[in-house]
Design an enzyme around this catalytic site. Structure first.
Site, PDB file in Angstrom:
ATOM      1  N   PHE A  19       0.815  -1.204   0.000  1.00 53.50           N
ATOM      2  CA  PHE A  19       0.000   0.000   0.000  1.00 53.50           C
ATOM      3  C   PHE A  19       0.850   1.255   0.000  1.00 53.50           C
ATOM      4  O   PHE A  19       1.823   1.362   0.769  1.00 53.50           O
ATOM      5  CB  PHE A  19      -0.889   0.067   1.254  1.00 53.50           C
ATOM      6  CG  PHE A  19      -1.924  -1.003   1.331  1.00 53.50           C
ATOM      7  CD1 PHE A  19      -3.196  -0.808   0.821  1.00 53.50           C
ATOM      8  CD2 PHE A  19      -1.630  -2.227   1.923  1.00 53.50           C
ATOM      9  CE1 PHE A  19      -4.154  -1.796   0.891  1.00 53.50           C
ATOM     10  CE2 PHE A  19      -2.575  -3.224   2.008  1.00 53.50           C
ATOM     11  CZ  PHE A  19      -3.849  -3.013   1.485  1.00 53.50           C
ATOM     12  N   ASP A  20       0.452   2.196  -0.838  1.00 54.38           N
ATOM     13  CA  ASP A  20       0.847   3.574  -0.605  1.00 54.38           C
ATOM     14  C   ASP A  20       0.071   4.022   0.633  1.00 54.38           C
ATOM     15  O   ASP A  20      -1.005   3.509   0.910  1.00 54.38           O
ATOM     16  CB  ASP A  20       0.470   4.420  -1.817  1.00 54.38           C
ATOM     17  CG  ASP A  20       0.556   5.898  -1.525  1.00 54.38           C
ATOM     18  OD1 ASP A  20       1.638   6.353  -1.108  1.00 54.38           O
ATOM     19  OD2 ASP A  20      -0.459   6.590  -1.695  1.00 54.38           O
ATOM     20  N   CYS A  21       0.592   4.993   1.354  1.00 54.46           N
ATOM     21  CA  CYS A  21      -0.090   5.434   2.568  1.00 54.46           C
ATOM     22  C   CYS A  21      -0.819   6.760   2.388  1.00 54.46           C
ATOM     23  O   CYS A  21      -2.034   6.847   2.529  1.00 54.46           O
ATOM     24  CB  CYS A  21       0.915   5.537   3.723  1.00 54.46           C
ATOM     25  SG  CYS A  21       0.128   6.002   5.291  1.00 54.46           S
ATOM     26  N   THR A  24      -3.931   7.350   0.037  1.00 54.05           N
ATOM     27  CA  THR A  24      -4.652   6.092  -0.073  1.00 54.05           C
ATOM     28  C   THR A  24      -5.292   5.704   1.252  1.00 54.05           C
ATOM     29  O   THR A  24      -6.494   5.433   1.326  1.00 54.05           O
ATOM     30  CB  THR A  24      -3.706   4.969  -0.533  1.00 54.05           C
ATOM     31  OG1 THR A  24      -3.046   5.354  -1.738  1.00 54.05           O
ATOM     32  CG2 THR A  24      -4.467   3.662  -0.766  1.00 54.05           C
TER      33      THR A  24
END
Length: 260
Positions: A19-21, A24
């Site tokens: 995951f991008d944080c 997102t």
């Protein structure tokens, strides 16, 4: 941009979701806009950006993005502080160093999207969860102790660990090599889930990584790039508006397997 249609995939094909944080899982727009309030509040009410949230965030990004790209080993909180000072001076303001430092330290105060924690914990039932983020370790520790405290990630790979910032392909090579070393998983078992077209989906296509685009509304442009600028450069596997939507799709797919 297009969705991959050849060899359609199932969410069951993957063992890990990276995951991008920010943008997102964490509401970058809301967090940054609130933390930039000292600058915005000093603008005259007649200034076109005084009430133009989209334009104001875009203006900030015009300083932040080049700083990150041109200083691959810079600490993210320090680069944020520099971007803050540049933005203020661009408006003819004279910010204090304390203001800049406070903005750089504000990352842990940026809120999670309302659906992030529940969605991540739902996906955790089926996947290893890994963060690949343009952030420094100290700042992300604040996020893990704050808005994402209820989520247990299996690994966190930061720009500080890697020595470069996305969209540098090196960050994705680091992801692949460390996922294989840490979990014994190959590229085709990883689903990269992210909002940013610029920082995530463009390099994901280059490296051949399946991805799920979490759109997150009309303000995604600010850090993720304008949609029109990435025509032909993006090839996501799935598209969802929110993390809640993808978590439900994953759950449905695995539930169908169990009832087959």
């Amino acid at each position: 941009m297009k969705v991959r249609t050849e060899n359609p995939k199932s969410f069951r094909d993957f063992k890990l979701s990276s995951f991008d944080c920010f943008g997102t899982l964490i509401d970058w727009n809301e967090g940054v806009y609130k933390a930039l309030e000292p600058i915005r509040s000093r603008l005259p009410e007649s200034h076109p950006l005084y009430t133009d949230r989209r334009g104001f965030l875009s203006k900030f990004s015009s300083f932040e993005v080049p700083l990150v790209i041109n200083n691959p080993r810079g600490i993210y909180s320090t680069l944020l502080s520099e971007a803050y000072m540049k933005l203020a001076r661009n408006f003819g303001q004279t910010p204090t160093e304390e203001e800049g430092k406070a903005f750089g330290a504000s990352v842990g105060d940026w809120p999670a999207f309302p659906d992030s924690v529940a969605a991540l914990n739902s996906m955790k039932k089926h996947y290893k969860l890994v963060i690949l983020s343009n952030v420094d370790r100290t700042s992300f520790a604040k996020v893990l102790a704050g808005p994402l405290a209820e989520v247990e990630f299996d690994a966190v790979y930061t720009a500080e660990d890697i020595g470069s910032y996305k969209p540098d392909i090196n960050n994705f090579e680091y992801l692949l090599s460390h996922v294989e070393k840490d979990f014994g998983l190959k590229k085709d078992q990883i689903l990269h889930t992210a909002q940013s077209l610029r920082a995530d989906h463009a390099p994901a296509k280059l490296i051949g990584l399946d991805s799920a685009w979490i759109v997150r509304g009309d303000e995604g442009f600010a850090m993720g790039g304008e949609w029109a600028d990435y025509d032909g450069k993006i090839e996501y596997t799935w598209k969802f508006e929110t993390m809640e939507e993808i978590s439900k799709a994953v759950e449905k797919d695995f539930r169908q397997q169990n009832t087959a």
